[in-house]
Design a protein around this motif. Structure first.
Motif, short mmCIF file in Angstrom:
data_model
loop_
_atom_site.label_atom_id
_atom_site.label_comp_id
_atom_site.label_asym_id
_atom_site.label_seq_id
_atom_site.Cartn_x
_atom_site.Cartn_y
_atom_site.Cartn_z
N VAL A 414 1.48 -1.37 0.17
CA VAL A 414 0.04 -0.05 -0.23
C VAL A 414 1.31 1.21 -0.43
O VAL A 414 0.58 2.21 -1.20
CB VAL A 414 -0.97 -0.12 1.56
CG1 VAL A 414 -1.63 1.31 1.47
CG2 VAL A 414 -1.99 -0.97 0.90
N VAL A 415 1.97 0.70 0.79
CA VAL A 415 2.75 2.47 1.20
C VAL A 415 3.66 2.26 -0.54
O VAL A 415 4.06 4.03 -0.65
CB VAL A 415 3.90 2.35 2.42
CG1 VAL A 415 4.13 3.63 2.44
CG2 VAL A 415 2.58 2.77 3.43
N ASN A 416 3.98 1.89 -0.60
CA ASN A 416 5.28 1.20 -1.55
C ASN A 416 4.15 1.85 -2.65
O ASN A 416 4.70 2.25 -3.62
CB ASN A 416 5.85 -0.19 -2.16
CG ASN A 416 6.26 -0.30 -1.34
OD1 ASN A 416 6.89 -0.36 -0.26
ND2 ASN A 416 6.44 -1.98 -0.64
N THR A 417 3.06 1.74 -3.16
CA THR A 417 2.14 1.93 -4.98
C THR A 417 2.18 3.51 -4.18
O THR A 417 2.16 4.28 -5.20
CB THR A 417 0.98 1.38 -4.43
OG1 THR A 417 1.01 0.07 -4.77
CG2 THR A 417 0.34 1.92 -5.43
N VAL A 418 1.60 3.58 -3.22
CA VAL A 418 1.09 5.81 -2.93
C VAL A 418 2.68 6.38 -3.41
O VAL A 418 2.83 7.04 -3.79
CB VAL A 418 0.78 5.73 -0.96
CG1 VAL A 418 0.55 6.52 -0.91
CG2 VAL A 418 -0.44 4.93 -0.91
N ALA A 419 3.81 5.99 -2.77
CA ALA A 419 4.94 6.62 -2.94
C ALA A 419 5.41 6.18 -4.07
O ALA A 419 6.22 7.61 -4.87
CB ALA A 419 6.55 5.92 -2.08
N VAL A 420 5.41 5.34 -5.09
CA VAL A 420 5.16 5.57 -6.22
C VAL A 420 4.55 6.18 -7.17
O VAL A 420 5.01 6.89 -8.36
CB VAL A 420 5.54 3.96 -6.96
CG1 VAL A 420 5.17 4.19 -8.56
CG2 VAL A 420 6.42 3.16 -6.43
N GLY A 427 7.85 11.29 -2.76
CA GLY A 427 7.39 10.06 -2.33
C GLY A 427 8.16 8.84 -1.73
O GLY A 427 7.84 8.24 -0.85
N ALA A 428 10.05 9.55 -1.67
CA ALA A 428 11.16 8.15 -1.45
C ALA A 428 10.37 8.86 0.91
O ALA A 428 10.59 7.82 1.60
CB ALA A 428 12.43 9.00 -1.70
N ILE A 429 10.59 10.11 0.49
CA ILE A 429 10.02 10.57 1.50
C ILE A 429 8.90 9.63 2.91
O ILE A 429 9.11 9.48 3.68
CB ILE A 429 9.86 12.00 1.82
CG1 ILE A 429 11.36 13.00 2.01
CG2 ILE A 429 9.77 12.58 3.32
CD1 ILE A 429 10.91 13.99 2.19
N VAL A 430 8.06 9.72 1.76
CA VAL A 430 6.55 9.65 2.27
C VAL A 430 7.02 7.97 2.76
O VAL A 430 6.11 6.89 3.46
CB VAL A 430 5.38 8.99 1.45
CG1 VAL A 430 4.46 8.06 1.64
CG2 VAL A 430 4.71 10.63 1.57
N LYS A 431 7.72 6.95 1.71
CA LYS A 431 7.85 5.60 1.62
C LYS A 431 8.37 5.27 2.52
O LYS A 431 8.41 4.50 3.75
CB LYS A 431 8.46 4.85 0.70
CG LYS A 431 8.65 3.60 0.43
CD LYS A 431 9.70 3.00 -0.85
CE LYS A 431 9.99 1.33 -0.49
NZ LYS A 431 10.23 1.14 -1.48
#
Length: 478
Positions: A414-420, A427-431
Motif C-alpha cells: 500500500v505505502v509502496n504504491t502510494v510512494a510510486v 515519494g521517497a520520504i513518504v515511503k
C-alpha cells in the motif's frame, strides 16, 4: 541476602577488585549478545560482508566507553549508575531502511554505512535536545505512546528473527529452495529449546546466561552438522581494531533521517523507564528534583553515547534493561562496577577475531535466540499497556495506532504504491516514514494522544517517568 533487593554494595561504595571483576563479568554475560546481535543482523541483511568484524569491534568498544560515561558522569553527562550501554534493537528497522535507500542508489558497503552513520550522528542531537526538555513532554510521554511503540518495535523485529531462524534473508533471496530446510529449522528450534530449559531448571546464574547457553548449544550442533563458516574467521587480517572516526565517510538523506529521529525520541522515553527501574533496585529516589536530574543526565548520556557511536562507526546506543536484573541478583549497585564493565568491553572490542567468530555463527542459530529477544521486546510493550486505563479515548488511540502500524507491516504494498504514485523525493520520504510500522504507529499514537488526550489513571513509577506533579489526584500522590 535476606531480601532480593537488599544491597551488599550501594551506589557509591567501591568493592574490591576481585568482587568488582566478578560482578562486571556477570553484566557482560547478560549484555554481550544484545550488543553484537543488531550489528550481525544489519550486516547480514545489507550484505556488508567483510566489514562485519570491524563493526562488531566498534560496537563493543563504544558500548564500553558509553558504559563508563554513564557510571562516571563526566561534566554531568550520564546517570552515575550501572547503565550498561549497547546497540539498540529499536533502530533496526529504520537503520535497515536507510541502508536500502543507499543500496537502491547503487551504493556499496562504504556508501551504505556512510549514510547510516550520517543520519545516526545527526539524529543523536534529537535525544540530546529531548534530555534538556524532558518535563515539557509529559503530554506525549505516556504509557499509551511508549507501550504502543515498543510493542510494534518487537512485533516488527520478530519477522527478522523468524527469517533468520529459517536460514536468513540472503538464503530466502538467492536460494529459496534451501530456505526453511530441516537443518536450519532444527538448529533454530534447538537454540530456543535450550534457552527454555535453562530458564526452567537452571539456577539464577544459568538463567542469566540462558541466551549464551542456547547459542553455544546451537553452535556445537552446527559444528557437528558442518554448518559453520570457518572462512569468516580465517579471513580476518588485522589483530587489533583501531577506531577511525567516520571511516566510511558522512552523507545524509532526509527520507532516511526522519524515521531515525523519531526512534531517538522513543528510545529516550524507553531509557527513562530503564533508569527508573535501576533507581528502584539501587535504592535511589524515584521522585523529586534529584530523580529528574538523574533521568535527564542519563538520557543526555544516551544521546552523547549514540553520537560517539555514529562517529566511530557503530549503531545508536541505549541503556540495557536486563542489567537491572543483574544488580538485583548480585546485590551490587556500585557505579564503579560500570567502569569495570566498560573496560572489559573495550578490551574485547580491540580484537576483530571476536567479531569474526560471531560472523561464523549460522543464521538459524542466531535466529533461534533473537526471536525470543525480539518477542520479549514486544512483551515489554504489552506490560506497559497493562498499566493503561482502557477508557474510550485510549481504546480508540490504541486501535488506530496498532491498525496503522500492523497494516503497514502486513501489507507494505500500500505505502509502496502510494510512494510510486507521488514520485520523486517526496515519494521517497513518504515511503521511508510511513513504510516503517514503527514510525507509522508512532506518529499516529502521538498525534491521537495530543488530539484526543490521555491520562494514565494506573500510576506505575517504572512507566510514569516524571516526578509527581499537581495534576495527579491526591490518592496517587500519596
Amino acid at each position: 541476602m535476606s531480601d532480593a533487593s537488599e544491597l551488599i554494595y550501594e551506589l557509591d561504595d567501591n568493592p574490591s577488585r576481585k568482587e568488582s571483576f566478578f560482578a562486571a563479568i556477570q553484566h557482560v554475560l547478560a549484555s554481550f549478545i544484545g550488543i553484537i546481535t543488531p550489528t550481525l543482523i544489519i550486516g547480514g541483511v545489507l550484505g556488508l560482508g567483510e566489514e562485519i568484524p570491524y563493526l562488531i569491534s566498534m560496537a563493543l568498544m563504544v558500548s564500553g566507553v558509553g558504559t563508563i560515561i554513564q557510571a562516571k558522569k563526566p561534566m554531568g553527562i550520564g546517570a552515575g549508575m550501572i547503565c550498561v550501554q549497547g546497540t539498540s534493537f529499536a533502530f533496526l528497522s529504520s537503520v535497515l531502511a536507510a541502508g536500502f535507500i543507499a543500496k537502491a542508489n547503487g551504493g556499496g558497503p562504504d556508501q551504505i554505512l556512510s549514510l547510516i552513520f550520517g543520519v545516526c550522528v545527526l539524529g543523536a542531537f534529537v535525544e540530546i535536545a529531548v534530555s534538556q526538555f524532558l518535563e515539557k513532554l509529559k503530554r506525549v510521554v505516556t504509557p499509551v505512546v511508549t507501550g504502543t511503540v515498543i510493542t510494534v518495535i518487537g512485533i516488527s523485529l520478530i519477522k527478522v528473527g523468524f527469517t533468520d531462524l529459517a536460514g536468513g534473508q540472503w538464503l530466502l533471496t538467492n536460494k529459496p529452495e534451501l530456505f526453511a530446510s530441516f537443518d536450519n529449522l532444527f538448529l533454530g528450534v534447538l537454540v530456543m529449546a535450550s534457552i527454555i530449559v535453562a530458564h526452567k531448571y537452571g539456577n539464577q546464574w544459568v538463567r542469566l546466561s540462558s541466551i549464551i547457553i542456547g547459542m553455544l548449544v546451537g553452535m556445537a550442533a552446527a559444528v557437528l552438522m558442518g554448518k559453520v563458516n570457518y572462512s569468516a574467521i580465517g579471513n580476518v587480517e588485522t589483530l587489533i581494531s583501531i577506531p577511525v572516526p567516520f571511516k566510511y565517510g558522512f552523507s545524509f538523506d532526509l527520507a532516511a533521517f526522519i524515521p531515525v529521529a523519531l526512534i531517538y525520541l522513543i528510545t529516550a522515553i524507553e531509557t527513562s523507564g530503564d533508569i527508573t527501574a535501576n533507581c528502584m533496585v539501587s535504592k535511589q529516589p524515584i521522585s523529586g528534583a534529584s530523580y529528574l536530574k538523574r533521568i535527564k543526565q542519563g538520557i543526555l548520556g544516551d544521546g552523547v553515547n549514540s553520537l560517539i557511536a555514529g562517529i566511530f562507526n557503530t549503531f545508536p546506543n541505549t541503556t540495557f534493561s536486563q542489567n537491572n536484573g543483574v544488580i538485583q541478583l548480585t546485590g551490587i549497585a556500585s557505579r564503579f562496577i560500570g567502569v569495570w564493565i566498560g573496560m572489559i568491553l573495550i578490551v574485547m572490542g580491540l580484537f576483530p577475531h571476536i567479531g569474526a567468530l560471531f560472523r561464523a555463527v549460522p543464521n538459524s542459530v542466531l535466529g533461534g535466540a533473537t526471536i525470543i529477544m525480539f518477542a520479549t521486546v514486544a512483551m515489554a510493550g504489552v506490560k506497559i499497556l497493562t498499566h493503561v486505563e482502557l477508557n474510550r479515548k485510549n481504546m480508540l488511540t490504541l486501535a488506530v495506532s496498532f491498525g496503522m502500524g500492523l497494516g503497514v507491516l502486513l501489507v507494505p504494498q500500500v505505502v509502496n504504491t502510494v510512494a510510486v504514485n507521488i514520485g520523486g523525493d517526496l515519494g521517497a520520504i513518504v515511503k521511508s516514514i510511513f513504510g516503517s510500522p514503527i514510525t507509522a504507529s508512532g506518529l499516529t499514537v502521538v498525534f491521537l494522544t495530543l488530539f484526543l488526550g490521555e491520562y494514565p489513571e494506573k500510576y506505575n513509577p517504572i512507566i510514569q517517568d516524571f516526578p509527581i506533579d499537581e495534576e495527579m489526584p491526591q490518592q496517587v500522590k500519596n
